[in-house]
Design a protein around this motif. Sequence first.
Motif, PDB file in Angstrom:
ATOM      1  N   LEU A 125       0.845  -1.199   0.000  1.00 62.11           N
ATOM      2  CA  LEU A 125       0.000   0.000   0.000  1.00 62.11           C
ATOM      3  C   LEU A 125       0.879   1.247   0.000  1.00 62.11           C
ATOM      4  N   GLU A 126       2.012   1.187   0.700  1.00 62.03           N
ATOM      5  CA  GLU A 126       2.944   2.314   0.664  1.00 62.03           C
ATOM      6  C   GLU A 126       3.549   2.454  -0.727  1.00 62.03           C
ATOM      7  N   ARG A 127       3.799   1.316  -1.335  1.00 60.97           N
ATOM      8  CA  ARG A 127       4.337   1.286  -2.688  1.00 60.97           C
ATOM      9  C   ARG A 127       3.414   2.019  -3.674  1.00 60.97           C
ATOM     10  N   VAL A 128       2.080   1.826  -3.512  1.00 61.72           N
ATOM     11  CA  VAL A 128       1.144   2.535  -4.399  1.00 61.72           C
ATOM     12  C   VAL A 128       0.670   3.851  -3.767  1.00 61.72           C
ATOM     13  N   ARG A 129       1.300   4.224  -2.661  1.00 64.24           N
ATOM     14  CA  ARG A 129       1.132   5.509  -1.998  1.00 64.24           C
ATOM     15  C   ARG A 129      -0.275   5.772  -1.447  1.00 64.24           C
ATOM     16  N   GLU A 178      -2.131   8.943 -11.998  1.00 71.67           N
ATOM     17  CA  GLU A 178      -1.692   8.373 -10.726  1.00 71.67           C
ATOM     18  C   GLU A 178      -1.537   6.855 -10.854  1.00 71.67           C
ATOM     19  N   VAL A 179      -2.370   6.228 -11.703  1.00 62.46           N
ATOM     20  CA  VAL A 179      -2.257   4.780 -11.913  1.00 62.46           C
ATOM     21  C   VAL A 179      -1.066   4.473 -12.816  1.00 62.46           C
ATOM     22  N   LEU A 180      -0.917   5.283 -13.878  1.00 65.75           N
ATOM     23  CA  LEU A 180       0.213   5.049 -14.791  1.00 65.75           C
ATOM     24  C   LEU A 180       1.547   5.240 -14.079  1.00 65.75           C
ATOM     25  N   ASP A 181       1.594   6.217 -13.160  1.00 65.90           N
ATOM     26  CA  ASP A 181       2.848   6.454 -12.421  1.00 65.90           C
ATOM     27  C   ASP A 181       3.269   5.205 -11.650  1.00 65.90           C
ATOM     28  N   VAL A 182       2.275   4.565 -11.011  1.00 65.91           N
ATOM     29  CA  VAL A 182       2.569   3.336 -10.270  1.00 65.91           C
ATOM     30  C   VAL A 182       3.090   2.257 -11.218  1.00 65.91           C
ATOM     31  N   MET A 183       2.480   2.179 -12.399  1.00 68.40           N
ATOM     32  CA  MET A 183       2.882   1.154 -13.363  1.00 68.40           C
ATOM     33  C   MET A 183       4.288   1.420 -13.900  1.00 68.40           C
ATOM     34  N   VAL A 184       4.592   2.701 -14.117  1.00 68.22           N
ATOM     35  CA  VAL A 184       5.938   3.050 -14.595  1.00 68.22           C
ATOM     36  C   VAL A 184       6.975   2.647 -13.558  1.00 68.22           C
TER      37      VAL A 184
END
Lengths: 246, 254
Positions: A125-129, A178-184
């Motif tokens: 959860l911290e990883r996806v902020r 915000e979702v793409l940032d996590v994927m990048v």
Amino acid sequence: MAENKIEMIGVNKWFGDFHVLKDINLTVKSGDRVVICGPSGSGKSTVVRCINRLEEHQSGVIRVDGVELTNDKAAIATIRSEVGMVFQQFNLFPHLSVLDNLILGPMKARGLSRAQATDRAMHYLERVRIPEQADKRPAQLSGGQQQRVAIARSLTMEPKVMLFDEPTSALDPEMISEVLDVMVSLAQDGMTMIVVTHEMGFARKVADQMIFMDGGEIVESGPPEPFFTAPKSGRCQKFLSQILQH
Amino acid sequence: MPVKNLPALLAFLLLSGCASSDIWGWYVIDPTTKSGWINIKFLINGMGNTILISLIAAAFSIAIGLLVALPALSHRRWLRIINRIYVEFVRSIPLLPMLFWVFYGLPIIFKSMGLNIPIDPFWGAVITLALSDSAFTAEIYRSGIQSIARGQTEAAQTVGLSYTQTMRYVILPQAIRRILPPLANQFIYIVKMSAFASVIGMQELTRRANELVVSEYRPLELYTFLILEYLVLVLIISAGVRWLERRMGADERN
């Protein structure tokens, strides 16, 4: 550990009389980031769904990390435990809190204790902020937050491959990044990924293999540079010009 | 009908009785007389068995219904066919013949198998009501479970859950919110149908009224009272069902 994480050789699939996948050949090596695009109904989602057996293929061979997908339930379970999946509609469990969404798989399928599973869940959860949302229900979150929870839920199973089936198509525009940032950031950490998406900015940034599908076939594939600048087929040119205009 | 109208209805029935005293003879259940009060206690004492039979039958029906519903959700055709046969077959048997078959017929089958399982009126009624209701319960489960989007099953599979785990932790907890109100509704059906237990000698509400009618010969008053007993019982359950629906609805919105 097999070098080829995913191999599809001559895969065909029909829905009744409809030939959805025509002779699909695809090799994904460890650490590869593959982006699949194409018009709706082209079979791109079906390719991804075949890889973790949400759909059954009728002919050809699919191997995930060296294990062939057959009707063998043990093989399916092995493959599913190594392949994470993120859906267009998030598919979070609405009756469970965010944290419970994340610990269910690790506890029930991996046999972790609640404390271990919770530690792991909080880490992702911290990883996806969004660790602060752990106790909320999915419906209390925005679409972008829900999709990030869904990504974290997949990661808690520590998969070797992540599949993304149009992960931003159901999102309001302001939540896509915000979702793409996590994927990048996942891609930067070396995760093997197959992403079905129309987000060509994302594709340019992370993909090392582009695939264009139409009518159930892989029409064009290759590294992003020639793919975007000089697509060979007319269908791919037309598709790219349509989605890149906007 | 709202519960608050009940006293008005009772008053109407009693007043209309007083107005034409030539046909009504309320003395038979007049609580101010000793014999009337004894009669009332005798009638109301059947309530315990009516409630007990209904509750146990409902519990069995809920369990059997789930077992019958699960094959209906299978990919395998023959499992779905088994479900269809059970539901169509059980649903078409009228309750009374089924009760006779269970009470008078089933012990003969048990005996031929060398089993000494007596079936008393209580369990005869419970088994019949549970079986009869289970076909409907199964259909309620099936539609409830099918109303949970397919994506939930897929998501559960992709985080490694088995079929049983998927059902237990993901599908049923969600389906139960949609299933409970119609199941509770189905309980009203069981309560009403439990009246049939009277014909195999079960001492419940209807049986008691019948017995008193034979000795007192006051069918109009006694059956009126009987109907009011069921009315009160069902209205209480209905209120419970509505409370449950409101609670479930509120929970769903979270």
